[in-house]
Motif scaffolding. Structure first.
Motif, PDB file in Angstrom:
ATOM      1  N   TRP A 116       0.816  -1.206   0.000  1.00 15.29           N
ATOM      2  CA  TRP A 116       0.000   0.000   0.000  1.00 15.29           C
ATOM      3  C   TRP A 116       0.852   1.259   0.000  1.00 15.29           C
ATOM      4  O   TRP A 116       0.456   2.272  -0.579  1.00 15.29           O
ATOM      5  CB  TRP A 116      -1.051   0.005   1.111  1.00 15.29           C
ATOM      6  N   HIS A 117       2.045   1.222   0.606  1.00 15.19           N
ATOM      7  CA  HIS A 117       2.934   2.383   0.528  1.00 15.19           C
ATOM      8  C   HIS A 117       3.337   2.646  -0.921  1.00 15.19           C
ATOM      9  O   HIS A 117       3.400   3.792  -1.362  1.00 15.19           O
ATOM     10  CB  HIS A 117       4.191   2.167   1.378  1.00 15.19           C
ATOM     11  N   TYR A 134       0.427   4.223  -2.715  1.00 13.06           N
ATOM     12  CA  TYR A 134       0.243   5.601  -2.246  1.00 13.06           C
ATOM     13  C   TYR A 134       1.286   6.530  -2.871  1.00 13.06           C
ATOM     14  O   TYR A 134       0.956   7.608  -3.372  1.00 13.06           O
ATOM     15  CB  TYR A 134       0.323   5.643  -0.717  1.00 13.06           C
ATOM     16  N   ARG A 135       2.552   6.110  -2.844  1.00 12.29           N
ATOM     17  CA  ARG A 135       3.609   6.944  -3.420  1.00 12.29           C
ATOM     18  C   ARG A 135       3.401   7.155  -4.917  1.00 12.29           C
ATOM     19  O   ARG A 135       3.610   8.253  -5.431  1.00 12.29           O
ATOM     20  CB  ARG A 135       4.979   6.328  -3.145  1.00 12.29           C
ATOM     21  N   GLU A 154       0.622   9.681  -5.423  1.00 14.83           N
ATOM     22  CA  GLU A 154       1.079  11.030  -5.068  1.00 14.83           C
ATOM     23  C   GLU A 154       2.000  11.603  -6.139  1.00 14.83           C
ATOM     24  O   GLU A 154       1.913  12.782  -6.469  1.00 14.83           O
ATOM     25  CB  GLU A 154       1.793  11.016  -3.715  1.00 14.83           C
ATOM     26  N   SER A 201      -5.535  10.830   0.849  1.00 15.22           N
ATOM     27  CA  SER A 201      -5.534  10.258   2.182  1.00 15.22           C
ATOM     28  C   SER A 201      -4.951   8.849   2.102  1.00 15.22           C
ATOM     29  O   SER A 201      -5.271   8.091   1.188  1.00 15.22           O
ATOM     30  CB  SER A 201      -6.961  10.186   2.727  1.00 15.22           C
ATOM     31  N   PHE A 202      -4.089   8.505   3.047  1.00 13.49           N
ATOM     32  CA  PHE A 202      -3.507   7.160   3.001  1.00 13.49           C
ATOM     33  C   PHE A 202      -4.562   6.092   3.254  1.00 13.49           C
ATOM     34  O   PHE A 202      -4.382   4.929   2.913  1.00 13.49           O
ATOM     35  CB  PHE A 202      -2.338   7.026   3.973  1.00 13.49           C
ATOM     36  N   SER A 205      -4.931   2.046   2.243  1.00 16.32           N
ATOM     37  CA  SER A 205      -4.646   1.138   3.350  1.00 16.32           C
ATOM     38  C   SER A 205      -5.919   0.782   4.099  1.00 16.32           C
ATOM     39  O   SER A 205      -6.711   1.653   4.427  1.00 16.32           O
ATOM     40  CB  SER A 205      -3.668   1.816   4.321  1.00 16.32           C
TER      41      SER A 205
END
Length: 66
Positions: free
Chosen positions: A16-17, A20-21, A24, A38-39, A43
């Motif tokens: 999930w990181h 997310y990255r 972004e 929003s993370f 996640s």
């Protein structure tokens, strides 16, 4: 104490990181002044290998140490 037999949720966090990255980076290229994602969009703590915690009344002291 985690409610599973999984040793780690590191793989879930890495997935999930990474998502997310990536989102972004795309947002910053297309709309640099917009609000960040929003993370929580990427996640879900209940969907990971260690989903939740439980309380044990008579837990050994060595498990209570951090």
């Amino acid at each position: 104490m985690g409610m599973t037999s999984a040793v780690s949720e590191a793989q879930d966090k890495a997935i999930w990181h990474r998502a997310y990255r990536r989102a972004e980076r795309q947002r910053l290229q297309s709309q640099p002044f917009s609000d960040p994602h929003s993370f929580r969009e990427f996640s879900d703590p209940w969907g990971m290998d260690k989903d939740g915690k439980q309380y044990c009344e008579k837990m050994p002291a060595r498990w209570m140490r951090k």
